[in-house]
Enzyme design. Sequence first.
Site, PDB file in Angstrom:
ATOM      1  N   LYS A 195       0.835  -1.566   0.085  1.00  0.00           N
ATOM      2  CA  LYS A 195      -0.458   0.018  -0.027  1.00  0.00           C
ATOM      3  C   LYS A 195       0.595   1.907   0.183  1.00  0.00           C
ATOM      4  O   LYS A 195       1.817   1.020   1.060  1.00  0.00           O
ATOM      5  CB  LYS A 195      -0.750  -0.373   1.366  1.00  0.00           C
ATOM      6  CG  LYS A 195      -1.514   0.940   1.594  1.00  0.00           C
ATOM      7  CD  LYS A 195      -2.602   1.228   2.558  1.00  0.00           C
ATOM      8  CE  LYS A 195      -2.114   1.629   4.039  1.00  0.00           C
ATOM      9  NZ  LYS A 195      -2.785   2.834   3.903  1.00  0.00           N
ATOM     10  N   ASP A 205      -3.580   4.185  -2.020  1.00  0.00           N
ATOM     11  CA  ASP A 205      -4.266   4.753  -1.021  1.00  0.00           C
ATOM     12  C   ASP A 205      -4.791   6.309  -1.450  1.00  0.00           C
ATOM     13  O   ASP A 205      -3.688   7.060  -0.117  1.00  0.00           O
ATOM     14  CB  ASP A 205      -4.055   4.460   0.597  1.00  0.00           C
ATOM     15  CG  ASP A 205      -4.352   4.541   2.038  1.00  0.00           C
ATOM     16  OD1 ASP A 205      -5.833   5.430   1.137  1.00  0.00           O
ATOM     17  OD2 ASP A 205      -4.509   4.594   2.422  1.00  0.00           O
ATOM     18  N   LYS A 257      -7.352   8.373  -1.055  1.00  0.00           N
ATOM     19  CA  LYS A 257      -8.560   8.507  -0.862  1.00  0.00           C
ATOM     20  C   LYS A 257      -9.345  10.142  -1.568  1.00  0.00           C
ATOM     21  O   LYS A 257      -9.662  10.442  -1.078  1.00  0.00           O
ATOM     22  CB  LYS A 257      -8.685   8.709   0.740  1.00  0.00           C
ATOM     23  CG  LYS A 257      -8.292   7.967   1.734  1.00  0.00           C
ATOM     24  CD  LYS A 257      -8.159   8.329   3.113  1.00  0.00           C
ATOM     25  CE  LYS A 257      -7.823   7.021   3.900  1.00  0.00           C
ATOM     26  NZ  LYS A 257      -6.288   6.554   4.238  1.00  0.00           N
ATOM     27  N   ASP A 304     -13.545  14.815  -4.887  1.00  0.00           N
ATOM     28  CA  ASP A 304     -14.043  16.205  -4.989  1.00  0.00           C
ATOM     29  C   ASP A 304     -14.490  16.116  -6.170  1.00  0.00           C
ATOM     30  O   ASP A 304     -15.540  15.073  -6.011  1.00  0.00           O
ATOM     31  CB  ASP A 304     -12.378  16.785  -6.186  1.00  0.00           C
ATOM     32  CG  ASP A 304     -12.434  17.922  -5.895  1.00  0.00           C
ATOM     33  OD1 ASP A 304     -13.134  18.592  -6.290  1.00  0.00           O
ATOM     34  OD2 ASP A 304     -11.328  18.287  -5.920  1.00  0.00           O
ATOM     35  N   THR A 325     -11.623   6.464  10.964  1.00  0.00           N
ATOM     36  CA  THR A 325     -11.502   5.753  11.455  1.00  0.00           C
ATOM     37  C   THR A 325     -11.610   6.598  13.041  1.00  0.00           C
ATOM     38  O   THR A 325     -11.726   5.987  14.241  1.00  0.00           O
ATOM     39  CB  THR A 325     -10.631   3.968  11.930  1.00  0.00           C
ATOM     40  OG1 THR A 325      -9.723   4.974  10.983  1.00  0.00           O
ATOM     41  CG2 THR A 325     -11.412   3.207  11.503  1.00  0.00           C
ATOM     42  N   ARG A 354       3.051  -1.005  10.147  1.00  0.00           N
ATOM     43  CA  ARG A 354       4.337  -1.302  11.512  1.00  0.00           C
ATOM     44  C   ARG A 354       4.594  -3.142  12.235  1.00  0.00           C
ATOM     45  O   ARG A 354       6.052  -2.859  11.446  1.00  0.00           O
ATOM     46  CB  ARG A 354       4.239  -0.108  12.479  1.00  0.00           C
ATOM     47  CG  ARG A 354       4.158   1.140  11.956  1.00  0.00           C
ATOM     48  CD  ARG A 354       3.157   1.881  13.078  1.00  0.00           C
ATOM     49  NE  ARG A 354       2.315   1.924  12.818  1.00  0.00           N
ATOM     50  CZ  ARG A 354       0.887   2.873  13.507  1.00  0.00           C
ATOM     51  NH1 ARG A 354       1.584   3.484  14.628  1.00  0.00           N
ATOM     52  NH2 ARG A 354       0.079   2.263  13.314  1.00  0.00           N
TER      53      ARG A 354
HETATM   54  O1  C5P Z   1       0.656   0.639  10.330  1.00  0.00           O
HETATM   55  P1  C5P Z   1      -0.565  -0.016  10.853  1.00  0.00           P
HETATM   56  O2  C5P Z   1      -0.275  -1.472  11.011  1.00  0.00           O
HETATM   57  O3  C5P Z   1      -0.866   0.530  11.882  1.00  0.00           O
HETATM   58  O4  C5P Z   1      -0.577   0.884   9.760  1.00  0.00           O
HETATM   59  C1  C5P Z   1      -2.200   0.643   8.849  1.00  0.00           C
HETATM   60  C2  C5P Z   1      -2.227   1.031   7.840  1.00  0.00           C
HETATM   61  O5  C5P Z   1      -3.635   1.479   7.489  1.00  0.00           O
HETATM   62  C3  C5P Z   1      -1.851   2.745   7.919  1.00  0.00           C
HETATM   63  O6  C5P Z   1      -1.096   3.216   6.577  1.00  0.00           O
HETATM   64  C4  C5P Z   1      -2.909   3.503   7.977  1.00  0.00           C
HETATM   65  O7  C5P Z   1      -2.649   5.010   7.783  1.00  0.00           O
HETATM   66  C5  C5P Z   1      -3.994   2.564   7.034  1.00  0.00           C
HETATM   67  N1  C5P Z   1      -5.639   2.797   7.388  1.00  0.00           N
HETATM   68  C6  C5P Z   1      -5.382   2.128   9.138  1.00  0.00           C
HETATM   69  N2  C5P Z   1      -7.114   3.415   9.563  1.00  0.00           N
HETATM   70  C7  C5P Z   1      -7.919   3.240   7.809  1.00  0.00           C
HETATM   71  C8  C5P Z   1      -7.794   3.299   6.961  1.00  0.00           C
HETATM   72  C9  C5P Z   1      -6.428   3.101   6.791  1.00  0.00           C
HETATM   73  O8  C5P Z   1      -5.170   2.190   9.860  1.00  0.00           O
HETATM   74  N3  C5P Z   1      -9.348   3.158   8.588  1.00  0.00           N
END
Ligand code: C5P
Length: 232
Positions: A30, A57, A59, A62, A116, A208
């Site tokens: 992603k 990603d 999003k 517009d 979220t 992460r």
């Molecule tokens: O590091 P982590 O596993 O928390 O990363 C989750 C990824 O998913 C990040 O790129 C974050 O921006 C994205 N994301 C999220 N929750 C959402 C939409 C996207 O954590 N509702």
Amino acid sequence: MNRPIIALDFGTMAEVQQFLDKFEEPLFVKVGMELYLQNGPNIIREIRAMGHDIFLDLKLHDIPNTVGRAMEGLGRLDVQMTNVHAQGGTPMMKRAAESFKDHNPDGTLIAVTQLTSTSEEMMQSEQKSSLTLDESVIHYAQLAKDAGLDGVVSSPLESALIHEACGTGFLTVTPGIRLTEDSTDDQSRVVTPSKAHHLGSDYIVVGRPVTQADDPVARYAQIKEQWESGEE
Ligand code: C5P
């Protein structure tokens, strides 16, 4: 079973390269705003040239014409998945789907329903909505489906509700994934890859836990195994 999508939340191509060089198999990654806006479309071409599939990603949100034109460009860029905000409205989503798929018929277009970071209280007071957060997520998921989109980004905890309302063929792409031993970082509602499997998620997005791991390749394999088998 779809491969886990690995969130490349890095700022530079050098960091991306260093991370991807560790892997011998093609990944589904992603690329978000942070990486794309600081490096431009070339980053997509470079990652594709390394053999990886991409969920871009951005999003988009517009007017229909602007999103439609932007989606033509993304369709030509050869990304496998991308997204828009469902709150941009049905005409915008329809136009996005037509434009993206004209140039990339096999590409997947999904929608963000409620971020979220939006709490139920904030949604009700700022969007002047009387719905619960779940009702609003389902409402926007249904609009996305009717507009011809393939699925939504959601919490794994919402996958079943979304499939019930929109059908099992409508995809749920779910971040918020942690192994039991991981820190939750800033995610508040997290589930394991195996739990996401049982909740019916179609894709999991993991950042992460893999990108910051001492051994990212081993951690990826562990997550993939749990996700595919449904066993901890
Ligand atoms: O590091 P982590 O596993 O928390 O990363 C989750 C990824 O998913 C990040 O790129 C974050 O921006 C994205 N994301 C999220 N929750 C959402 C939409 C996207 O954590 N509702």
